[in-house]
Motif scaffolding. Structure first.
Motif, PDB file in Angstrom:
ATOM      1  N   GLY A 107       0.906  -1.234  -0.112  1.00 57.04           N
ATOM      2  CA  GLY A 107       0.087  -0.109   0.032  1.00 57.04           C
ATOM      3  C   GLY A 107       0.887   1.359  -0.035  1.00 57.04           C
ATOM      4  O   GLY A 107       0.150   2.576  -0.220  1.00 57.04           O
ATOM      5  N   ALA A 108       2.098   1.406   0.132  1.00 54.49           N
ATOM      6  CA  ALA A 108       3.167   2.463  -0.031  1.00 54.49           C
ATOM      7  C   ALA A 108       2.970   3.035  -1.273  1.00 54.49           C
ATOM      8  O   ALA A 108       2.776   2.490  -2.394  1.00 54.49           O
ATOM      9  CB  ALA A 108       4.382   2.252   0.393  1.00 54.49           C
ATOM     10  N   ASN A 109       3.019   4.330  -1.478  1.00 57.83           N
ATOM     11  CA  ASN A 109       2.822   5.140  -2.661  1.00 57.83           C
ATOM     12  C   ASN A 109       4.361   5.193  -3.085  1.00 57.83           C
ATOM     13  O   ASN A 109       5.277   6.157  -2.882  1.00 57.83           O
ATOM     14  CB  ASN A 109       2.386   6.526  -2.610  1.00 57.83           C
ATOM     15  N   ILE A 110       4.855   4.368  -3.847  1.00 55.82           N
ATOM     16  CA  ILE A 110       6.244   4.107  -4.439  1.00 55.82           C
ATOM     17  C   ILE A 110       6.024   4.186  -5.985  1.00 55.82           C
ATOM     18  O   ILE A 110       5.625   3.535  -6.499  1.00 55.82           O
ATOM     19  CB  ILE A 110       7.015   2.907  -3.838  1.00 55.82           C
ATOM     20  N   GLN A 111       6.837   5.041  -6.375  1.00 56.79           N
ATOM     21  CA  GLN A 111       6.861   5.469  -7.900  1.00 56.79           C
ATOM     22  C   GLN A 111       8.297   5.097  -8.352  1.00 56.79           C
ATOM     23  O   GLN A 111       9.250   5.751  -8.083  1.00 56.79           O
ATOM     24  CB  GLN A 111       6.572   7.069  -8.310  1.00 56.79           C
ATOM     25  N   PRO A 112       8.529   4.296  -9.337  1.00 53.02           N
ATOM     26  CA  PRO A 112       9.711   3.910 -10.085  1.00 53.02           C
ATOM     27  C   PRO A 112       9.897   5.014 -10.982  1.00 53.02           C
ATOM     28  O   PRO A 112       9.150   5.368 -11.761  1.00 53.02           O
ATOM     29  CB  PRO A 112       9.602   2.687 -10.576  1.00 53.02           C
ATOM     30  N   ILE A 113      11.009   5.432 -11.330  1.00 51.43           N
ATOM     31  CA  ILE A 113      11.406   6.372 -12.151  1.00 51.43           C
ATOM     32  C   ILE A 113      12.607   6.177 -12.748  1.00 51.43           C
ATOM     33  O   ILE A 113      13.561   5.175 -12.411  1.00 51.43           O
ATOM     34  CB  ILE A 113      11.814   7.787 -11.597  1.00 51.43           C
ATOM     35  N   ALA A 114      12.997   6.675 -14.108  1.00 52.61           N
ATOM     36  CA  ALA A 114      14.058   6.281 -14.931  1.00 52.61           C
ATOM     37  C   ALA A 114      15.152   7.379 -15.087  1.00 52.61           C
ATOM     38  O   ALA A 114      15.980   7.155 -15.467  1.00 52.61           O
ATOM     39  CB  ALA A 114      13.553   5.949 -16.275  1.00 52.61           C
ATOM     40  N   SER A 115      14.744   8.511 -14.697  1.00 55.63           N
ATOM     41  CA  SER A 115      15.758   9.800 -14.668  1.00 55.63           C
ATOM     42  C   SER A 115      15.357  10.617 -13.572  1.00 55.63           C
ATOM     43  O   SER A 115      14.262  11.069 -13.099  1.00 55.63           O
ATOM     44  CB  SER A 115      15.351  10.604 -16.303  1.00 55.63           C
ATOM     45  N   PRO A 116      16.429  11.462 -13.186  1.00 48.11           N
ATOM     46  CA  PRO A 116      16.102  12.510 -12.200  1.00 48.11           C
ATOM     47  C   PRO A 116      15.223  13.258 -12.686  1.00 48.11           C
ATOM     48  O   PRO A 116      14.509  14.141 -11.843  1.00 48.11           O
ATOM     49  CB  PRO A 116      17.670  13.173 -12.167  1.00 48.11           C
ATOM     50  N   LEU A 117      15.121  13.761 -13.814  1.00 49.26           N
ATOM     51  CA  LEU A 117      13.994  14.846 -14.481  1.00 49.26           C
ATOM     52  C   LEU A 117      12.747  14.440 -14.125  1.00 49.26           C
ATOM     53  O   LEU A 117      11.781  15.231 -13.998  1.00 49.26           O
ATOM     54  CB  LEU A 117      14.211  15.061 -15.994  1.00 49.26           C
ATOM     55  N   ALA A 123       6.740  16.060  -9.007  1.00 42.70           N
ATOM     56  CA  ALA A 123       6.268  17.007  -8.115  1.00 42.70           C
ATOM     57  C   ALA A 123       5.119  18.159  -8.518  1.00 42.70           C
ATOM     58  O   ALA A 123       4.325  18.367  -7.573  1.00 42.70           O
ATOM     59  CB  ALA A 123       7.564  17.777  -7.799  1.00 42.70           C
ATOM     60  N   TRP A 124       5.104  18.386  -9.820  1.00 44.37           N
ATOM     61  CA  TRP A 124       4.208  19.225 -10.327  1.00 44.37           C
ATOM     62  C   TRP A 124       2.696  18.339 -10.527  1.00 44.37           C
ATOM     63  O   TRP A 124       1.816  19.196 -10.161  1.00 44.37           O
ATOM     64  CB  TRP A 124       4.630  19.582 -11.901  1.00 44.37           C
ATOM     65  N   PRO A 144      23.767  14.427 -12.455  1.00 42.13           N
ATOM     66  CA  PRO A 144      22.387  15.349 -12.749  1.00 42.13           C
ATOM     67  C   PRO A 144      21.727  15.427 -11.545  1.00 42.13           C
ATOM     68  O   PRO A 144      20.720  16.427 -11.883  1.00 42.13           O
ATOM     69  CB  PRO A 144      21.971  14.078 -13.544  1.00 42.13           C
ATOM     70  N   VAL A 145      21.492  14.661 -10.382  1.00 40.16           N
ATOM     71  CA  VAL A 145      20.969  15.186  -9.532  1.00 40.16           C
ATOM     72  C   VAL A 145      21.425  16.521  -8.817  1.00 40.16           C
ATOM     73  O   VAL A 145      20.539  17.511  -8.390  1.00 40.16           O
ATOM     74  CB  VAL A 145      20.683  14.022  -8.321  1.00 40.16           C
ATOM     75  N   ALA A 146      22.706  16.560  -8.819  1.00 41.82           N
ATOM     76  CA  ALA A 146      23.412  17.777  -8.274  1.00 41.82           C
ATOM     77  C   ALA A 146      22.900  18.771  -9.136  1.00 41.82           C
ATOM     78  O   ALA A 146      22.619  20.126  -8.660  1.00 41.82           O
ATOM     79  CB  ALA A 146      24.764  17.700  -8.157  1.00 41.82           C
ATOM     80  N   ALA A 147      22.536  18.529 -10.350  1.00 41.21           N
ATOM     81  CA  ALA A 147      22.517  19.861 -11.599  1.00 41.21           C
ATOM     82  C   ALA A 147      21.041  19.947 -11.317  1.00 41.21           C
ATOM     83  O   ALA A 147      20.799  21.723 -11.171  1.00 41.21           O
ATOM     84  CB  ALA A 147      22.390  19.258 -12.964  1.00 41.21           C
TER      85      ALA A 147
END
Length: 362
Positions: A107-117, A123-124, A144-147
């Motif tokens: 039940g946790a809201n976990i979203q897999p992502i492929a890119s920091p973007l 968030a939007w 890229p995360v630092a950017a």
């Protein structure tokens, strides 16, 4: 004119090698390319290519994964993580949640992502919810995360950082005398960011033949030939066999972003322990999930056992054994049922070997 893979192989076979030479390839991407191309079967039998500590999923500290799981289960947040982190198990009783994948199923809201973007879009889309971005990886992921951090992230995003630098693990092996290799192929992607010169210490301090390689067979074989020549002639130097994208100094903008948003500290590597100057830590506490949720980051987890019972992932990561020499390889541990982290990621040596037909234990 550059040589073809066939021509590089001919050059390697022509070398007067009379004894076994062990060459470590640091990068998980290199290991995947080597295995997919079947390079081990084409090289002379007295040349061993050893997978090294270049899989960020494999060395991500157990306590950081546990923190991410507990945050996702107990706080009203959206936890975002790179997809290959979702199946990495932690050491808890079988009835408890052992991975982010299981937490998502619970039940946790976990979203897999492929890119920091992807974090920006997330968030939007959810402006009224807190997004915790679980950042794992080496310099090529952390930069890229630092950017993103340098340009400013949305107010509803927090960072759970578990970034690592690549070279300190190799330096640890060399400085402690535990290096089980005679030459080194350094990672091209990392060198693109940090510069080839970052690996000069291997030559200057440890007289180790070293070459930076790309991910095509031609570049890998060129690097292999270079370090073998260096080994035979006993004249080690740092060779850049990936000049298309790698320079001596690397990417100054990426390095500036890293320095602006993070600092380097000692850090824990799963199954290996703490390595000096090997981890990234955020400069801004206000975006640090560990600062916002201090009760979840349990240092005591470091003493619960870094790898599951019988799992030899740490030895595989350090190049001390081959994947199929692990006690659990292709028996209890398979990609469908990974016991250790090396069987999870497509940069993990165990997963790579298993997926390309190297199924039997050695």
């Amino acid at each position: 004119m550059s040589l073809t893979a066939k021509q590089w192989l001919q050059q390697i076979h022509a070398l007067p090698l009379t004894s076994k030479v062990k060459v470590m390839n640091v990068c998980g991407g290199h290991e995947r390319a080597i295995t997919m191309a079947g390079l081990r079967t084409t090289l002379p039998k007295n040349i061993e290519l050893i997978p090294g500590p270049g899989c960020p999923v494999c060395i991500c500290p157990e306590e950081d994964i546990y923190t991410a799981i507990q945050l996702a289960l107990n706080e009203k947040i959206i936890l975002a993580a790179f997809g290959d982190m979702l199946r990495v198990p932690v050491n808890v009783p079988k009835k408890q949640v052992r991975s982010l994948e299981q937490a998502k199923a619970a039940g946790a809201n976990i979203q897999p992502i492929a890119s920091p973007l992807d974090i920006l879009q997330l968030a939007w889309q959810h402006p009224d919810e807190t997004i915790v971005f679980f950042v794992t990886g080496f310099e090529t992921t952390t930069a890229p995360v630092a950017a993103l951090l340098a340009q400013g992230i949305p107010d509803n995003v927090l960072i759970l950082l578990s970034g690592r630098l690549t070279y300190p693990a190799v330096e640890l092996l060399l400085s402690t005398g535990e290096a089980n290799f005679d030459a080194l192929i350094a990672p091209g992607h990392v060198a693109t960011v940090m510069g080839a010169d970052e690996w000069q210490f291997c030559v200057d301090q440890y007289h180790l033949p070293t070459a930076v390689a790309g991910f095509e067979a031609e570049s890998l074989l060129a690097a292999t030939y270079s370090v073998l020549r260096q080994y035979l002639e006993q004249k080690p130097f740092l060779d850049n066999c990936y000049p298309q994208v790698v320079t001596a100094q690397g990417n100054p903008t990426a390095q500036q972003h890293l320095t602006q948003t993070m600092h380097i500290t000692a850090a824990n590597w799963r199954g290996i322990g703490e390595i000096a100057h090997s981890g990234f830590e955020l400069n801004q506490k206000n975006i640090d999930a560990k600062h916002h949720y201090p009760d979840y980051h349990q240092q005591a987890r470091r003493h619960t056992g870094e790898m599951p019972m019988g799992c030899d992932c740490a030895k595989v990561v350090l190049g001390k054994i081959y994947p199929n020499q692990c006690r659990l390889y292709d028996t209890a541990c398979t990609p469908r049922n990974p016991i250790g982290p090396c069987m999870v990621s497509d940069e993990g040596a165990c997963r790579i070997w298993w997926s390309h037909g190297m199924r039997e234990q050695n």
